[in-house]
Design an enzyme around this catalytic site. Structure first.
Site, PDB file in Angstrom:
ATOM      1  N   HIS A 195      62.056 117.236  69.364  1.00  0.00           N
ATOM      2  CA  HIS A 195      61.617 116.407  70.487  1.00  0.00           C
ATOM      3  C   HIS A 195      60.980 115.103  70.061  1.00  0.00           C
ATOM      4  O   HIS A 195      61.026 114.119  70.779  1.00  0.00           O
ATOM      5  CB  HIS A 195      60.694 117.211  71.399  1.00  0.00           C
ATOM      6  CG  HIS A 195      61.461 118.233  72.137  1.00  0.00           C
ATOM      7  ND1 HIS A 195      61.541 119.534  71.721  1.00  0.00           N
ATOM      8  CD2 HIS A 195      62.270 118.121  73.204  1.00  0.00           C
ATOM      9  CE1 HIS A 195      62.345 120.184  72.519  1.00  0.00           C
ATOM     10  NE2 HIS A 195      62.804 119.363  73.422  1.00  0.00           N
ATOM     11  N   GLU A 444      71.797 126.517  77.246  1.00  0.00           N
ATOM     12  CA  GLU A 444      71.225 126.120  75.953  1.00  0.00           C
ATOM     13  C   GLU A 444      70.866 127.320  75.084  1.00  0.00           C
ATOM     14  O   GLU A 444      70.203 127.176  74.068  1.00  0.00           O
ATOM     15  CB  GLU A 444      70.025 125.194  76.153  1.00  0.00           C
ATOM     16  CG  GLU A 444      68.936 125.752  77.042  1.00  0.00           C
ATOM     17  CD  GLU A 444      67.801 124.764  77.282  1.00  0.00           C
ATOM     18  OE1 GLU A 444      67.645 123.806  76.514  1.00  0.00           O
ATOM     19  OE2 GLU A 444      67.045 124.989  78.247  1.00  0.00           O
ATOM     20  N   ASP A 468      69.186 122.937  71.834  1.00  0.00           N
ATOM     21  CA  ASP A 468      68.734 124.319  71.669  1.00  0.00           C
ATOM     22  C   ASP A 468      69.920 125.242  71.399  1.00  0.00           C
ATOM     23  O   ASP A 468      69.786 126.221  70.654  1.00  0.00           O
ATOM     24  CB  ASP A 468      67.970 124.787  72.911  1.00  0.00           C
ATOM     25  CG  ASP A 468      66.535 124.297  72.879  1.00  0.00           C
ATOM     26  OD1 ASP A 468      65.923 124.358  71.802  1.00  0.00           O
ATOM     27  OD2 ASP A 468      66.023 123.838  73.914  1.00  0.00           O
ATOM     28  N   CYS A 515      73.915 117.349  78.113  1.00  0.00           N
ATOM     29  CA  CYS A 515      72.730 116.488  78.099  1.00  0.00           C
ATOM     30  C   CYS A 515      71.952 116.616  76.794  1.00  0.00           C
ATOM     31  O   CYS A 515      70.880 116.066  76.649  1.00  0.00           O
ATOM     32  CB  CYS A 515      71.819 116.785  79.288  1.00  0.00           C
ATOM     33  SG  CYS A 515      71.190 118.456  79.284  1.00  0.00           S
TER      34      CYS A 515
HETATM   35  C1  PEP Z   1      68.738 120.797  74.826  1.00  0.00           C
HETATM   36  O1  PEP Z   1      68.163 121.816  74.401  1.00  0.00           O
HETATM   37  O2  PEP Z   1      69.846 120.412  74.393  1.00  0.00           O
HETATM   38  C2  PEP Z   1      68.106 119.971  75.862  1.00  0.00           C
HETATM   39  C3  PEP Z   1      68.745 118.970  76.408  1.00  0.00           C
HETATM   40  O3  PEP Z   1      66.808 120.257  76.207  1.00  0.00           O
HETATM   41  P1  PEP Z   1      65.550 119.849  75.305  1.00  0.00           P
HETATM   42  O4  PEP Z   1      66.069 118.922  74.238  1.00  0.00           O
HETATM   43  O5  PEP Z   1      64.565 119.214  76.191  1.00  0.00           O
HETATM   44  O6  PEP Z   1      65.096 121.158  74.764  1.00  0.00           O
HETATM   45 MG    MG Z   2      66.428 122.591  75.433  1.00  0.00          MG
END
Ligand code: PEP
Ligand code: MG
Length: 583
Positions: A195, A444, A468, A515
């Site tokens: 993140h 995910e 994820d 995403c």
């Molecule tokens: C992911 O896990 O790909 C996702 C888009 O969610 P985050 O990156 O916020 O965990």
């Molecule tokens: Mg995620």
């Protein structure tokens, strides 16, 4: 020095000396009954500090030998101080005998030792005395940071154009950065899709993470070049290197300007197939970037930002206001709001101080009470957020997205709560849109991907979170530099899950998008188009590059590429087919 390039661009500037930051510890007395609890906190902080230092030590092997020779003794000295030392014994004793909190005990003991060192006869090495006192203080600061869970850095004094070079940057710290002041970021730790990396890309700050040995190797005021394309960090460059980097900065700026011209052009393939390109939003500061990037709405609003860096939880009204302002700012383009995804590396202090979740332990938080699991258990938290989204959904097209789903029961339960909250609001006279916002789910986890056919009967749309999904499929921490080379969204196992989930959605004529960070990589777009995907959400700064990729491909070619890729079982060969280079 070499690391992982996570946010493109080249930055040149002075290192911000955040490590010199003074930490303010509030002095606190305790009752005798609290000695045990304070001692346990202290021991946990010692253990955590030790782990951090051992990790730093282990990673020094990647450095040139002369740098190793300089840094290794320093880390050894820190490790010694964190072992059975006067500092540790003294702090324990202060908690038990002087009845002070663990922070106070560490602070007092550190200062006492530093003062004793400074009071020693000067001899012929006064600089050495000062250095030793500083080393003790540095260990004290590490212990205190771990005790108070405070960000490693304070950014209040960040000078214009500085480069933040430090050991580790938490996502919550990254959320505090001001991209207008900060030229670049380089850290020892971190992976490409953690993140922190996502935040830095979102802010458009050139960044290289996972640079082994960086923290101890740079001093405040050193000049560094951070190359977020090549993944290199050059400390105190020669004049020639500096001139070369300045030319690269200019060239990068020109390329960006060219891409900006794509803003008003449609995202359409050469054979006229429309593709939907939306932006991910992690902090409201990005809103202007989204408009500039030419994104058609927000495909993933990570609502965690509302809960970060604050004491207490945001109220329903506060949340409504925030969602409404984002929806209004998008001027009729859809906004997909993901409900709180707490857990894993996104530990949010507010939830802990409110006692909603236990303190995050070191043991497997990614597999614990996170995402939808937490919301279904803490229904007040969930209902407040849903009510806020529903109230804001008057302002424009809105969708609701559930994180970390693994089974259909979670979706059914969430929908029940969602509809109940809507009924309650309507009873109270709230004007909600006639049709409630669509309720979709993140795909995910491997469990969700492999149940996609069943989940497609329950959910209104899918958003495939490849970050994820890659982490859980390959059992590789997405934010961990030590295993960064194993983190591979192009691994055939990950691609098969993406394919399975996509086909399940397409069969049901249900909207499906990607995403995760994969969607923001222009090189991966032909493959994803070939798998049948037509909707992508990514960090705003990636939209122009991805649009360029979309506008240069033909869907039939993409389908042929996807077929060839999906026949492969060797990740290196897939890499070659997709990226054009062997790994
Ligand atoms: C992911 O896990 O790909 C996702 C888009 O969610 P985050 O990156 O916020 O965990
Ligand atoms: Mg995620």
């Amino acid at each position: 020095m070499v690391g992982i390039p996570v946010s493109p661009g080249i930055a040149i500037g002075p290192v911000f000396g955040a490590s010199e930051q003074q930490m303010v510890v509030v002095r606190q007395k305790i009752h005798a009954a609290d000695i045990e609890a304070q001692t346990a906190r202290f021991e946990a902080a010692v253990l955590q500090s030790r782990k951090q230092l051992m990790k730093l030590r282990a990673r020094l092997g990647n450095l040139p030998e002369d740098s190793q020779a300089e840094i290794a003794p320093l880390i050894d000295a820190y490790l010694q101080m964190i072992g059975p030392s006067r500092l540790i014994r003294g702090a324990r004793k202060r908690i038990a005998e002087r009845l002070v909190s663990a922070e106070t005990a560490v602070w007092d003991e550190t200062e006492a030792i530093a003062a004793a060192i400074m009071a020693m006869p000067a001899g012929d090495d006064p600089a050495g005395r000062k250095r030793r006192a500083d080393e003790v203080r540095e260990v004290g600061r590490r212990l205190t940071r771990n005790l108070t869970q405070t960000p490693f850095r304070s950014f209040s004094g960040l000078p214009q154009g500085a480069i933040l070079a430090c050991e580790n940057l938490r996502p919550a710290d990254a959320a505090l950065l001001d991209p207008a002041r900060l030229a670049g970021v380089a850290t020892d730790e971190g992976g490409s899709d953690g993140h922190t990396a996502i935040m830095l890309r979102a802010l458009g700050v050139p960044s290289v993470l996972g640079v082994a040995g960086l923290g101890p190797a740079v001093r405040p005021g050193d000049t560094v070049i951070v190359d977020g394309v090549a993944g290199t960090v050059i400390v105190n460059p020669t004049p020639e290197r500096l001139a070369e980097a300045r030319r690269a900065v200019t060239a990068f700026g020109k390329a960006q300007q060219k891409l900006a011209l794509l803003r008003r052009l449609p995202a359409v393939t050469t054979d006229r197939k429309m593709v939907d390109l939306q932006a991910n939003l992690e902090i409201p500061a990005e809103l202007p970037l989204i408009a500039k990037a030419g994104a058609a709405g927000i495909g993933l609003l990570r609502s965690e930002f509302l809960f970060m860096n604050r004491e207490g939880l945001p109220t329903e009204d506060e949340q409504t206001e925030t969602y409404r302002s984002v929806i209004e700012a998008m001027g009729g383009d859809p906004v997909t709001i993901r409900v709180l995804d707490w857990g894993g590396e996104k530990d949010i202090e507010a939830l802990q101080t409110e006692g909603i979740v236990p303190e995050v332990g070191d043991d497997n938080p990614a597999l614990g009470l996170r995402g939808i699991r937490l919301l279904l258990r803490e229904t007040d938290l969930f209902e407040t957020q849903l009510a806020a989204i529903l109230r804001a959904s008057n302002a424009g097209p809105t969708r609701v997205l559930l994180p970390m789903v693994t089974n259909i029961a979670e979706v059914r339960q969430a929908r029940e709560i969602f509809e109940r909250v809507a009924r309650r609001l309507r009873r109270k006279g709230e004007r909600l849109p006639e049709r409630l916002p669509a309720l979709g789910i993140m795909i995910e986890t491997p469990g969700a991907a492999l149940s996609a056919d069943a989940l497609a009967l329950e959910a209104d749309f899918f958003a495939i979170g490849t970050n994820d999904l890659t982490m859980y499929t390959l059992a590789v921490d997405r934010g961990e530099s030590d295993v960064a080379d194993l983190y591979d969204p192009l691994h055939p196992a990950v691609l098969r899950l993406v394919q399975f989930a996509t086909e399940a959605a397409l069969r049901m004529r249900m909207p499906v998008s990607v995403c995760g960070e994969m969607a923001g990589n222009p090189k991966l777009i032909p493959l994803l188009l070939g798998l049948g995907l037509r909707s992508f959400s990514m960090n705003a700064s990636a939209v122009p590059r991805v649009k360029q990729a979309v506008r240069s491909v033909d869907i039939d070619d993409c389908v042929r590429l996807a077929r060839r890729v999906m026949e492969q079982s060797d990740p290196a060969r897939i890499q070659e087919l997709v990226m054009g280079t062997p790994t």
